[in-house]
Design an enzyme around this catalytic site. Structure first.
Site, short mmCIF file in Angstrom:
data_model
loop_
_atom_site.label_atom_id
_atom_site.label_comp_id
_atom_site.label_asym_id
_atom_site.label_seq_id
_atom_site.Cartn_x
_atom_site.Cartn_y
_atom_site.Cartn_z
N CYS A 235 -10.69 51.05 -29.48
CA CYS A 235 -11.93 51.41 -28.79
C CYS A 235 -12.81 52.29 -29.67
O CYS A 235 -12.87 53.51 -29.51
CB CYS A 235 -11.64 52.11 -27.47
SG CYS A 235 -13.15 52.32 -26.48
N CYS A 429 -17.51 46.62 -25.48
CA CYS A 429 -17.35 48.08 -25.41
C CYS A 429 -18.33 48.62 -24.39
O CYS A 429 -19.53 48.70 -24.66
CB CYS A 429 -17.63 48.70 -26.79
SG CYS A 429 -17.60 50.52 -26.76
#
Length: 485
Positions: A235, A429
């Site tokens: 991430c 994301c």
């Protein structure tokens, strides 16, 4: 349906109604057709009906987290006579990691993200609570820490990655996302030094954020630093998310002007996709959040609250007569910076027992064909999730696409067919930019925005906040982990 899922969807419907949207409309807008199960069970069944394969073979999955357990569930749904074993030592391996930023900002509690692995074990799948420490791909065997030798016909490696805090001088140990580590927590989670990358770290970050606000209210001028290391990380937006959320909480408390906030990324850009990079720079400027590129945290004194960064740059070197151009000279210097609050994104790596084994690679990650996710050397081994050596693929959104490819291709291999299922590099994301705002960054290997809906993907929107806070967790916990979404 699970009561938690039902409650989450009721909240989602209520919030969407305020925006004049139905759940169906919101899912269509977001291009989430694979989330049909969130509409009603009959549509879910219709959307996931497959003709079960009669292929047979013993499948071993190393890693029972989101990627591994989703793969086990879909294989169970897709094979008439599945023989699947998952090897996983952590009793909470399936915990919802994307929620750690929300825990760290006081929006969720730790209980909202922690789940028992056994509760998501597909029916008929064998779970071995142990850790694989040896790989023998030439003989199709693995060995666990407890000394058990397990054979396989097909192996799936989905063991996630390790948080290498000890690579920073002054810190200790290696941690994992869903569990606290005594060595790591000995230095992190107190005295202004925090990290959201493991569950208890996220809890302590919220405490640290509240302490920062309290100090700022006393009138002190404070410094908050946020780091991004020189390794691949899971991430890639998370180091910025926690900075945005800290900014939001400081502003909410009326003390934002008392805290100087600076982001120190090792790289030379905010994001690997130019359009998102440009949007983030504008957002930082609007919020008076500072940044300095090419700074890698290499040492920290948590007692003195001093962080040392290696600042690197390039200069024009001597003229190269053969190439008829100037050479490039790389230079660096160490810079010590004081802090009152620091968020550390640790360097990350493959677990040593995998990275240093025959199935690993020079850089540690499991080397696979980036489209079929088949090991480059061993045809009966596949890998997905954070540990797979694919470009930009270390997010839950990537795993959501990857596990279906792995299942399709394992079954094709079992049936002696060509591997036709391909992973296109999709990554998403949901970049939290404020409490109530998210920029939904979608892209693939083209490094261009690939939005699945007709909206400007560089804009912060409340509807994506609803997606992040209310929809993605049930979609993950009861969609992916059932092999349906």
């Amino acid at each position: 349906m699970n009561e938690e899922l039902k409650n989450s969807l009721e909240v989602l419907d209520r919030e969407l109604k305020k925006q004049g949207l139905s759940r169906r409309d919101a899912l269509k807008l977001a291009g989430l057709s694979s989330a049909a199960f969130l509409m009603n069970p009959s549509e879910a069944d219709a959307a996931t009906t497959v003709n079960a394969s009669e292929a047979k073979g013993k499948i071993v999955i190393v890693g029972g987290g989101l990627a591994g357990m989703s793969t086990a569930a879909r294989l169970t749904n897709s094979l008439s006579n599945p023989d699947i074993t998952v090897i996983e030592p952590n009793s909470v391996s399936v915990s919802y990691q994307p929620g750690q930023t929300l825990v760290a900002s006081g929006i969720w509690e730790k209980e909202d993200i922690v789940y028992n692995t056994e509760d998501f074990l597909p029916k008929g799948v064998k779970l071995i609570n142990d850790k694989v420490v040896e790989f023998d791909p030439d003989n199709n065997k693995v060995v666990t820490k407890g000394g058990e030798t397990i054979s396989y016909d097909f192996l799936v490696i989905a063991a996630g990655l390790a948080l290498n805090y000890g690579a920073i001088k002054g810190l200790e140990g290696v941690g994992y996302s869903s569990e606290a580590n005594s060595e790591v927590s000995n230095k992190i989670g107190k005295n202004g030094t925090h990290s959201i990358y493991y569950a208890d770290g996220a809890v302590n970050t919220w405490k640290g954020m509240q302490e920062l606000i309290s100090e700022a209210k006393s009138g002190k001028k404070l410094k908050a630093l946020f780091t991004h290391p020189n390794t691949s990380i899971k991430c890639g937006g998370a180091p910025k998310k926690i900075m945005y959320l800290t900014n939001a909480r400081l502003k909410e408390a009326g003390v934002r002007d008392n805290v100087e906030m600076t982001f120190y990324p090792n790289g030379g850009a905010m994001f690997g996709v130019k359009e998102y990079h440009d949007a983030i720079v504008k957002q930082f400027e609007a919020r008076d959040m500072k940044w300095e590129y090419r700074n890698n945290l290499v040492e920290i004194d948590v007692d003195a609250k001093k962080a040392t960064f290696e600042n690197s740059w390039e200069e024009k070197g001597p003229w190269d007569a053969d190439l008829e151009e100037y050479s490039v000279v790389k230079k660096s210097k160490m810079i010590e910076r004081d802090y009152d609050f620091i968020h550390i994104t640790p360097p990350m790596k493959a677990p040593d027992e995998i990275g240093n084994s025959a199935v690993g690679s020079e850089k540690g990650w499991v080397p696979v064909n980036k489209e079929t996710l088949q090991h480059v050397k061993y045809a009966n081994i596949f890998s997905l999730g954070d540990i797979a050596a694919v470009p930009m693929g270390k997010t839950g959104g990537s795993a959501r696409k990857q596990y279906k490819v792995v299942v399709d291709n394992i079954i094709a291999a079992m049936e002696g067919k060509e591997l036709t299922s391909k992973y296109a590099g999709y990554t998403v994301c949901p970049l939290i930019t404020d409490i109530g705002k998210v920029m939904l960054a979608e892209f693939n290997w083209s490094k261009k925005p690939t939005p699945s809906f007709p909206l400007d993907p560089t804009q912060e929107r409340y509807v994506w906040w609803l997606l992040k806070v209310y929809l993605l967790k049930p979609m993950t916990m009861y969609g992916m982990l059932s092999g349906k979404a």
